[in-house]
Design an enzyme around this catalytic site. Structure first.
Site, PDB file in Angstrom:
ATOM      1  N   HIS A 451      48.273  15.046  59.564  1.00  6.99           N
ATOM      2  CA  HIS A 451      49.007  14.051  58.788  1.00  6.99           C
ATOM      3  C   HIS A 451      48.958  14.350  57.300  1.00  6.99           C
ATOM      4  O   HIS A 451      49.871  14.006  56.559  1.00  6.99           O
ATOM      5  CB  HIS A 451      48.542  12.647  59.143  1.00  6.99           C
ATOM      6  CG  HIS A 451      49.071  12.246  60.474  1.00  6.99           C
ATOM      7  ND1 HIS A 451      48.491  12.654  61.652  1.00  6.99           N
ATOM      8  CD2 HIS A 451      50.184  11.575  60.815  1.00  6.99           C
ATOM      9  CE1 HIS A 451      49.211  12.206  62.652  1.00  6.99           C
ATOM     10  NE2 HIS A 451      50.242  11.547  62.174  1.00  6.99           N
ATOM     11  N   GLU A 687      56.424  12.769  73.643  1.00  7.88           N
ATOM     12  CA  GLU A 687      55.526  13.688  72.944  1.00  7.88           C
ATOM     13  C   GLU A 687      54.391  14.142  73.841  1.00  7.88           C
ATOM     14  O   GLU A 687      53.501  14.865  73.419  1.00  7.88           O
ATOM     15  CB  GLU A 687      55.002  13.067  71.640  1.00  7.88           C
ATOM     16  CG  GLU A 687      54.414  11.690  71.786  1.00  7.88           C
ATOM     17  CD  GLU A 687      54.009  11.079  70.442  1.00  7.88           C
ATOM     18  OE1 GLU A 687      53.957  11.782  69.428  1.00  7.88           O
ATOM     19  OE2 GLU A 687      53.728   9.866  70.428  1.00  7.88           O
ATOM     20  N   ASP A 711      53.340  16.470  68.528  1.00 10.15           N
ATOM     21  CA  ASP A 711      52.422  16.308  69.646  1.00 10.15           C
ATOM     22  C   ASP A 711      52.919  17.043  70.891  1.00 10.15           C
ATOM     23  O   ASP A 711      52.129  17.643  71.616  1.00 10.15           O
ATOM     24  CB  ASP A 711      52.229  14.826  69.964  1.00 10.15           C
ATOM     25  CG  ASP A 711      51.221  14.210  69.003  1.00 10.15           C
ATOM     26  OD1 ASP A 711      50.149  14.812  68.839  1.00 10.15           O
ATOM     27  OD2 ASP A 711      51.513  13.158  68.415  1.00 10.15           O
ATOM     28  N   CYS A 758      61.938  13.259  65.981  1.00  2.00           N
ATOM     29  CA  CYS A 758      61.300  12.850  64.727  1.00  2.00           C
ATOM     30  C   CYS A 758      60.096  13.734  64.381  1.00  2.00           C
ATOM     31  O   CYS A 758      59.398  13.478  63.418  1.00  2.00           O
ATOM     32  CB  CYS A 758      60.903  11.389  64.767  1.00  2.00           C
ATOM     33  SG  CYS A 758      59.720  11.004  66.056  1.00  2.00           S
TER      34      CYS A 758
HETATM   35  C1  PEP Z   1      55.144  13.763  66.593  1.00  2.00           C
HETATM   36  O1  PEP Z   1      54.151  13.825  67.324  1.00  2.00           O
HETATM   37  O2  PEP Z   1      55.975  14.691  66.510  1.00  2.00           O
HETATM   38  C2  PEP Z   1      55.385  12.571  65.771  1.00  2.00           C
HETATM   39  C3  PEP Z   1      56.517  12.421  65.115  1.00  2.00           C
HETATM   40  O3  PEP Z   1      54.367  11.667  65.682  1.00  2.00           O
HETATM   41  P1  PEP Z   1      53.058  11.888  64.767  1.00  2.00           P
HETATM   42  O4  PEP Z   1      53.274  13.129  63.968  1.00  2.00           O
HETATM   43  O5  PEP Z   1      52.921  10.679  63.937  1.00  2.00           O
HETATM   44  O6  PEP Z   1      51.979  12.045  65.781  1.00  2.00           O
HETATM   45 MG    MG Z   2      52.969  12.053  67.637  1.00  2.00          MG
END
Ligand code: PEP
Ligand code: MG
Length: 820
Positions: A451, A687, A711, A758
């Site tokens: 993150h 995911e 993920d 996303c």
């Molecule tokens: C992902 O896993 O691609 C996602 C958009 O969620 P995060 O990155 O918040 O786990």
């Molecule tokens: Mg994710």
């Protein structure tokens, strides 16, 4: 191809192969053909592939990735009459250093292969005292020595293939091809234009001079002709074993923009986390120190708390040691072992125990004992011991954080713009960064889809992660250039390099400005297909910025950021206010609110989450919410209340099974009826591979899918998205991941559901094109990527993107997909 006679050194005596490469490299530097750093690249190439051609001739050149260090195309020659051992028993006597930006050196290879076949000529060239003789031989017109095409070969069965390798059929891929061909009995020929060569002869192959993008026909006749053709086709399509330039992980970073210093300088390598070039002084981020109060309790339970905190800190340090060791070797990792040793210091522990039994709290006792040692060390006025004081204080804080249940506190941010260096940053540390004072971000730990990296990208700050502990040795104020695209930190570069980087940065900004000028226009392909480009955001202020960046919607609101770095969860009302603000900021555009995704790399002290050996495979995301209705229900209530202010959709993260979806949906429905709120669309994140594999079942029940490639990639490839080594390979464009996405899109199409993506790869213009070709009609990306993604889509035809995506699905590796 230039050959300046002054760059032919006669009668050299290098002591080793490395010395020979160094010498010929220096000639190329002297001629102004390469930057000095290219010599290191030439040496590195030998580790990957030996450049000995045969008959006393070697052709050292750098790795394809370092082509930017080539200033001009040209060659230099080192004549070593005694020869120097190149590999095993091969001795090189004529060392031809090549500087070529693309495939110009194919021509040199053709000339060399002509010489190669002529032993008498080689003998003359390796003994002559006259550089002109060598110059003449290397620049003479090649006389074809290709074996004649056997009659009847035109009728032999064959296939046509494209040589897609960026440098054409040069020595190494040609060698691989010849070696493969020799495994078959069939007579195999490669036809290029009006010429043809025996595929089993490296020299003949090189003489064909096949360039990048050229089409060649391969014919074969004999008992195993068909198998030979199939094997050659496969080998060519997978790149003929050529080393790939390092492929960025599926984090959406574009390819390196190309700037590199011309003068050699200390370089710290890490993993690219957010693109861009940053220049400035370094500043070491130090977390705010934990406050300690002395509220002594029962000595036994205080001792137990101390023990638990020591164990947790030791586990953390072991993990740090292991991570650093795999990346940078044991010597650089050893500092963390030393840190752990502090935890076993019996004198220290006895002192803490005495204070606890005298009625003090474990935290106070620990803090006092550490502090007294730290100040003793500091008083000694010895830089080495002062360093130990810093270490001891670091360990002290680590244990204290566990004792008081505090998270790492970001601490003060610098007043003037800097490139921030840190061991690691929690997601919320990074989220709090001010892009005006942070020019770039480098962390010793972390991976490109952590993150930290995601937030750095959303703030538009160039970033590199996983750079290893040596990063933290840089004194504050060291001038550096950070290349976020390739993950490199150039330490104290030459003044001319700094200036060049500054100019490069200005050019990059101009390009961005061009894309930015059209950021509010929709992304419509040349043949009229609209791809919605939405934004991933964390806070109401981000929504305003997203709109300004050209977002058509919010495709992912990561609500967990509301829950981090505080001592209790936000109330329903607080959440409602935030969601409503985001919805209102979007002025009628849709907002997808994702329910809490805590766990994995996002932990929250007040939730008392049990320790997980495998955080990404534990109680995370929807699993946690389903276990903790006291968290989940207020959030759902807040979202349904905010839905009165604009179009809201709800999305559940980490759905792995239909049962989880059913339970989550039932809870949402229960909340909705209690509030008498209208229905909103309910979707799931895809995911976890199981969700993609069961997409046909999910599609009958959900309103939409949003694919979380970050993920999905880590779970499909079994590569931790934070792993310092693996994260690099965890590429969302891996065909295995693409196939899961294609399956999801297909299932959605069959039930008229829509699919968005996303994950980070949606923000990589190359990724965006493939996703659009797969049938994805919404891409949700970090706001700074919106303009570029839109611009990339506008330049394409959908039918071509579909064809591209279909080809990508048949590829065998992520590298192959990226080559497309
Ligand atoms: C992902 O896993 O691609 C996602 C958009 O969620 P995060 O990155 O918040 O786990
Ligand atoms: Mg994710």
């Amino acid at each position: 191809m230039e050959l300046d006679q002054r760059l032919i050194r006669i009668g050299a005596h290098p002591s080793s192969k490395a010395a020979a490469i160094q010498q010929v490299g220096e000639l190329l530097v002297a001629g102004g053909y390469i930057a000095p750093a290219y010599i290191a690249s030439m040496l590195r190439r030998e580790e990957v592939a030996n450049t000995y051609l045969g008959n006393g001739i070697a052709i050292p050149h750098g790795l394809p990735d370092d082509r930017n260090l080539v200033l001009r195309t040209g060659i230099a020659v080192l004549q070593v009459p005694q020869g120097v051992v190149w590999q095993d028993h091969e001795r090189a006597q004529l060392i031809v250093g090549i500087a070529a930006r693309s495939d110009e050196h194919i021509e040199v290879l053709r000339r060399l292969t002509r010489i190669l076949g002529d032993r008498a000529l080689v003998a003359r060239l390796t003994q002559t005292n006259d550089p002109q003789v060598i110059a003449a031989a290397l620049s003479g017109t090649p006389t074809p020595t290709i074996s004649p095409t056997p009659s009847g070969d035109e009728q032999a069965p064959g296939i046509t293939v494209t040589i897609s390798h960026p440098t054409g059929l040069h020595a190494r891929p040609a060698g691989t091809l010849a070696e493969l061909a020799r495994r078959f009995q069939a007579a195999i020929r490669i036809h290029y234009g009006s010429r043809s060569a025996d595929a089993k002869s490296l020299i003949e192959l090189l003489q064909l001079g096949v360039e990048h993008g050229a089409q060649v026909r391969i014919s074969a006749s004999g008992p195993d002709a068909e198998a030979a053709l199939a094997a050659l086709r496969d080998a060519i399509s997978s790149g003929l074993g050529e080393e790939e330039p390092l492929v960025l992980a599926g984090n959406g970073a574009p390819p390196a923009h190309g700037w590199q210093p011309r003068h050699s300088t200390t370089t710290i390598h890490g993993i690219s986390a957010a693109p861009g070039l940053a220049l400035g002084p370094t500043y070491r981020h130090r977390a705010r120190r934990v406050e300690v109060s002395d509220q002594g309790g029962d000595p036994l339970s205080e001792s137990e708390r101390l023990q638990a905190a020591l164990n947790a800190a030791a586990a953390e340090l072991e993990q740090l040691y292991a991570e650093t060791k795999t990346r940078l070797g044991s010597s650089k990792a050893a500092i963390f072992l030393a840190h752990r040793e502090f935890l076993n210091d019996s004198g220290l522990l006895q002192e803490v125990a005495r204070a606890i039994f005298a009625g003090h709290s474990a935290a106070w006792a620990w803090h006092q004992a550490i502090q007294s040692r730290v100040s003793q060390l500091q008083k000694l006025d010895d830089p080495v011991l002062a360093g130990r004081a810093v270490d001891l204080s670091d360990v002290g804080q680590r244990v204290l954080r566990h004792l008081v249940g505090a998270a790492y506190d970001p601490g003060p941010t610098p007043a003037t713009p800097v490139i921030l260096l840190a061991e690691d940053l929690t997601p919320s540390d990074t989220a709090m960064l001010d892009p005006d004072t942070i020019l770039g971000l480098c962390t010793a730990r972390g991976g490109p889809t952590s993150h930290t990296a995601i937030i750095a990208r959303s703030l538009g700050i160039p970033a590199m992660v996983g750079a290893g502990a040596s990063l933290l040795d840089l004194p504050d104020g060291t001038p550096v250039v950070l290349d976020g695209d390739s993950g490199a930190l150039y330490v104290a570069p030459a003044a001319s390099d700094l200036e060049a980087a500054r100019q490069w940065q200005a050019r990059l900004r101009q390009q961005q400005a061009a894309a930015s000028a059209t950021r509010h226009a929709p992304a419509v392909t040349l043949d009229g297909v609209h791809i919605e480009v939405a934004a991933n955001v964390n806070r109401p202020a981000d929504a305003v910025a997203a709109l300004e960046a050209g977002a058509e919607a919010i495709g992912l609101l990561r609500t967990e950021f509301l829950f981090l770095e505080r001592s209790q969860p936000p109330s329903e009302d607080e959440q409602f206010a935030v969601y409503r603000d985001v919805v209102q900021a979007m002025q009628g555009r849709p907002v997808i609110i994702r329910t809490l995704d805590i766990g994995g790399d996002k932990s929250v002290a007040y939730l008392d989450l049990p320790h997980e050996d495998n955080t990404f495979l534990g109680i995370r995301g929807i699993r946690l919410c389903l276990q903790r209705p006291e968290l989940f229900i207020p959030q759902l209530r807040a979202i349904y209340r905010a839905a009165a202010y604009g179009p809201v959709r709800i999305m559940f993260p980490m759905i792995a099974t239909l049962e989880e979806w059913h339970t989550a949906r039932a809870l949402a429905e229960q909340v909705r009826t209690q509030l008498e709120a209208p229905r909103v669309e309910l979707g799931i994140m895809v995911e976890v591979p199981s969700a993609a594999l069961l997409a046909d079942h999910f599609a009958t029940e959900v309103d939409f899918f949003s694919i979380g490639t970050n993920d999905l990639t880590q779970y499909t490839l079994a590569m931790d998205r934070l792993h310092p080594e693996l994260a690099r390979q965890a590429d969302a464009l891996h065909p295995a991941v693409l196939r899961l996405m294609a399956r999801t899109v297909e299932a959605a199409r069959a039930h008229s559901r829509w699919v968005s993506v996303c994950g980070g790869v949606a923000g990589d213009p190359r990724g965006a094109l493939i996703l659009a070709g797969l049938g994805v009609r919404e891409l949700s990306v970090s706001p700074p990527a919106i303009a570029e993604v839109k611009a990339a889509l506008r330049a394409q035809r959908m039918d071509e993107l579909q064809a591209l995506a279909q080809r990508a699905l048949t590829c065998r590796s992520a590298a192959e997909v990226r080559r497309l």
